[in-house]
Structures are given as structure tokens and as C-alpha cells.
Motif scaffolding. Structure first.
Motif, short mmCIF file in Angstrom:
data_model
loop_
_atom_site.label_atom_id
_atom_site.label_comp_id
_atom_site.label_asym_id
_atom_site.label_seq_id
_atom_site.Cartn_x
_atom_site.Cartn_y
_atom_site.Cartn_z
N ALA A 213 0.85 -1.19 0.00
CA ALA A 213 0.00 0.00 0.00
C ALA A 213 0.88 1.23 0.00
O ALA A 213 1.99 1.22 0.54
CB ALA A 213 -0.93 0.01 1.21
N ASP A 244 -4.50 4.35 -2.18
CA ASP A 244 -4.11 2.97 -1.92
C ASP A 244 -3.56 2.91 -0.50
O ASP A 244 -2.42 3.28 -0.25
CB ASP A 244 -3.04 2.55 -2.95
CG ASP A 244 -2.49 1.16 -2.68
OD1 ASP A 244 -3.16 0.37 -1.98
OD2 ASP A 244 -1.37 0.86 -3.16
N THR A 246 -3.79 1.16 3.80
CA THR A 246 -4.06 0.03 4.67
C THR A 246 -3.82 0.41 6.12
O THR A 246 -3.16 1.42 6.41
CB THR A 246 -3.19 -1.19 4.30
OG1 THR A 246 -3.65 -2.35 5.02
CG2 THR A 246 -1.72 -0.95 4.67
#
Length: 466
Positions: A213, A244, A246
Motif C-alpha cells: 500500500a 491505496d 491500509t
């Protein structure tokens, strides 16, 4: 999957969260560990710690005080009480005695004219080192000699750890984090459960434990144990931006009770997994949650060499500010007159002033600054773990009245904060004083004012699929 609206009652209000957390804090004193060493060992450990941590900077600061009293004008605890013992320069008296007797150039003379340091001296110093210093840095800003009192206080906290004199609330959480890796029970399982709850009840996707990520975000115990609104808001924003991103169960906790207590080994022990997780996923950016002390614990960590890290660290308000300045955040106007409280660690000691204001500007907020703002902002009185300490209640309550007067002077209807500790202390002060001001978390405010359109919907889909 539909996205919950700002009015969806997914989690308790912050007022309810505070009340629940206050009950847990009250139980910490009973959970605190008792001393395990002899008094002689505890005293020697404290003195040896100060000697080991005293380098050239500390020696210069300890030698430089001219007792001008400028720091007293800057200290919220002194200003709130008028009691001379809370003057910042006095908080270093014991450290200075140890330095003078043990390692100063004139130690032979000081050993002739001063008494040996005793364990009782450290016991008496606890109020000055923990209860009456939030390490806000305001005194350093005005010191004509450039003495960094906050750093010296932190060295004293390290000595207090060696002397087994950490206040019981901090001691209990320090031992929990050291032995179990949790804070108030916030664990990887608690994170997964909160992610599932947000997905099921709010319809918002959170990419947990992605292998790769661009952005890795952190959470906090306040979110995972009592209030998921911060994590929910973060997810809404990241998905809105199509980033993107996480959150990793092997490195997610912002809170660091090594830093707060003075335990340097625990400080590093809590930081290492976060750094390793960010490197593992190849993150370009690590976003620190709204947790004021997590900022110096990570970004200004003396045990890390930021130039060698392959990613950039930034606080949540910094990240949001950069997105706002780039025009990436599409936000509805914020109604009512507001003021902004600069957290000491991210503001005065970190320099993040423009970014949160850029976010409020993107909401067309009617922002009125506090009389003392940015680097001159008064501390809320609860930093450096003080919002947890029962013995600090009087000092915390009296110093918070400075904030009440400052906010009232602005005529603002609400206060925006970007630090969980500040928010907890503000909520405590609001309830105790029957204050009529509203409190807002910056990240939650942004999430509640996002404008969703086809473009951002496509961005969300890309972010969820990445």
C-alpha cells in the motif's frame, strides 16, 4: 455497499466515550505494580539514569539558568495557581543537584556544600515531573538561554522509571503495553473486530493487512476500545480520496506509554513494529492518528534516523492539510463560528500550524483565532499523560480555565481539536464546568463534510479494489 451518512449513529457520542473511559482510568490505580527493588537500588538506578542521559546539551541547559523568571509567564500551571513551586525552572532543581554532584566540572566543590541526593527527593519531585509538566514547550520558547525544560523533564521521567516512582495510572498502562502489547485492551483482535463492525454497520470498507500500500495509517486505543469514529472517519476520507491505503494489525497503535512514563526501552519497543510494518508494505507515507504524543514518539524519535526511512511520516492534520491544499478534499461548508486549539506536540514543538487551518479554510469555516494561538497557544493542561492522573486533578482543572477564558473571548460556538488527549481533557473540562461549547475532532469533522459525487465514488472504488 452504501456509505453511512454523517448522522448515522454507528458509535457512541464522544461524551459517552469519555464517561466510559473515565471509569476505566479510575481503576488503573488499583492495577499499578508495586516496587520490586530495594530503596538503595532504586536511588542508584535513578542517579545512574540521569548520568547516562546527560550529554552536552543537557549539561549546558543545567548550567545556563539565570533565574530570570520568564518561564513562569509561559507556564499554564504556574499562571493558574500562582504557586512558586510550579515555576518551570524549579522543576529541574533535583536534576541539577545530581548533575552538580556527580558529573559537573565543579563536582568536588558541590559535594562539599550540598547534601547527597536521597530517594525521598525523587518521591517529592514526582508532582513536578509528572503532575505539573505537560512538556508543552511554551517555557522553552520564551527562555532567553534556550533551555529545553521539556526535554530535561523527560530525562527526569526516565529516572523516575528507574526509581519505580511512575504514577500508578501511567505505571499500570506502561506494564500492560510492555507485557501484553495492548492499551486498555486494544489488540490486533480488537482492531479486526472494529474493522468488521465498521464494515457491517457503516458500510465503509477498511483494507486491513494489505501486503502492499502507498499509505499506512495508525489508530489508537480510544478508537478501538471505546469509540470507532476516528477510524471510521479516516476510512471515509481515504476512500473518498481513492488512496491505496491500509492499516496493519502488526503495527497500528499510536499510543506510546514508554514515551509518557519515561521508559526508553518500551518507547523503542512500541515504535519498531510500526516502522517494520510500514517498510513491509512499501508505504510511501505513514499517517499518525490524532494522538498528540504519538507525534514525537514517531516523527521526532531520537532513536530513529528519519533520513534512512523510505517513507514520510506525518500527523493526521498534516495529511489532511496537504490534501486540502492540493484541492483533493471536496468539503461542504462548516456552519457556525469555530476556533482551533493547536496541540502542543504537533504545533509548538512540531510546527504543524498551517495544515489544519487549510482544512478549515476548505470548509469555508468562520475561524476566529484564540487570543494566544499557534506557537503561543496555551496547553490544555492534560498532555504528557496528565489527563490520566488523579493526583493532577486540581492542577489540570485550574489550568484548563485558561482555555475556557480564551475560547469564550473568541465568541466561537465550538472548538476544533486534532489530538485525542486534548479532546479528552476538553471534554472533562466541558462537563465539570458545564461549558456550553461543542467539541469537534478535525478528522471526524472532515469525514462528516465530504461531498460525494461520481468522481469521488470512482476514487473510492479504486481505493477499495487496490
Amino acid at each position: 455497499m452504501s456509505t453511512a451518512t454523517a448522522t448515522t449513529p454507528v458509535f457512541p457520542t464522544f461524551e459517552q466515550v469519555y464517561q466510559g473511559l473515565a471509569g476505566q482510568i479510575g481503576m488503573l490505580r488499583e492495577m499499578a505494580p508495586q516496587p520490586t527493588k530495594s530503596d538503595e537500588q532504586r536511588l542508584k538506578g535513578a542517579v545512574d539514569t540521569l548520568i547516562e542521559e546527560t550529554n552536552a546539551d543537557e549539561a549546558v541547559w543545567l548550567e545556563s539558568c539565570i533565574h530570570c523568571g520568564q518561564c513562569t509567564n509561559a507556564c499554564h500551571y504556574f499562571q493558574a495557581t500562582g504557586e512558586a513551586k510550579y515555576a518551570p525552572m524549579r522543576k529541574m532543581d533535583l536534576y541539577r543537584r545530581v548533575y552538580q554532584r556527580e558529573i559537573s566540572p565543579m563536582r568536588w566543590w558541590h559535594r562539599l556544600v550540598s547534601k547527597p541526593v536521597k530517594l525521598s527527593d525523587f518521591e517529592e519531585a514526582s508532582e513536578l515531573i509528572y503532575d505539573s509538566c505537560s512538556e508543552c514547550g511554551r517555557c522553552t520558547m520564551v527562555c532567553p538561554m534556550g533551555i529545553d525544560t521539556a526535554s530535561l523533564v523527560h530525562h527526569m521521567r526516565s529516572a523516575m522509571v528507574a526509581a519505580e516512582l511512575v504514577p500508578p495510572e501511567l505505571a499500570a498502562l506502561r506494564m500492560e503495553q510492555k507485557n501484553m502489547g495492548t492499551v486498555f485492551g486494544s489488540s490486533p483482535d480488537a482492531l479486526k473486530q472494529m474493522v468488521d463492525t465498521i464494515r457491517e454497520q457503516a458500510g465503509v470498507e477498511i483494507p486491513l493487512d494489505k501486503d502492499k500500500a502507498d499509505v499506512m495509517v495508525l489508530s489508537s486505543a480510544v478508537d478501538l476500545v471505546a469509540n470507532g469514529n476516528g477510524l471510521l472517519a479516516t476510512a471515509k476520507i481515504m476512500n473518498h480520496l481513492g488512496i491505496d491505503w491500509t492499516i496493519r494489525s502488526d503495527g497500528f497503535e499510536s499510543a506510546n506509554f514508554g514515551l509518557l512514563s519515561g521508559d526508553m526501552s518500551l518507547w523503542k519497543h512500541q515504535v519498531d513494529p510500526i516502522i517494520e510494518a510500514a517498510q513491509k508494505v512499501g508505504a510511501k507515507t505513514l499517517v499518525i492518528a490524532e494522538c498528540g504524543h504519538a507525534y514525537p514518539a514517531l516523527r521526532w524519535n531520537p532513536m530513529l534516523s528519519s533520513g534512512e526511512l523510505p517513507f514520510e511520516m506525518m500527523y493526521m492534520s498534516e495529511f489532511l492539510g496537504k490534501q486540502a491544499k492540493a484541492g483533493n478534499l471536496k468539503l461542504r461548508p462548516l456552519e457556525g463560528k469555530v476556533t482551533y486549539h493547536d496541540p502542543c506536540k504537533t504545533g509548538r514543538r512540531g510546527g504543524a500550524f498551517d495544515e489544519p487551518r487549510a482544512v478549515l479554510k476548505a470548509m469555508d469555516a468562520d475561524l476566529v483565532e484564540l487570543p494566544a494561538n499557534k506557537e503561543y497557544n496555551w496547553c490544555c493542561g492534560g498532555g504528557a499523560g496528565i489527563f490520566l492522573l488523579e493526583n493532577a486533578t486540581r492542577l489540570r482543572d485550574e489550568s484548563f480555565k485558561i482555555k475556557i477564558r480564551e475560547v469564550n473571548d473568541t465568541g466561537a460556538e465550538s472548538v476544533v481539536v486534532s489530538c485525542a488527549s486534548c479532546r479528552l481533557n476538553f471534554e472533562a473540562g466541558r462537563q465539570k464546568n458545564h461549558w456550553d461549547k461543542q467539541l469537534h475532532s478535525l478528522v471526524e469533522l472532515v469525514a462528516d463534510h465530504l461531498i460525494e459525487d461520481e468522481t469521488t465514488a470512482r476514487g473510492q472504488a479504486r481505493g477499495a479494489a487496490a
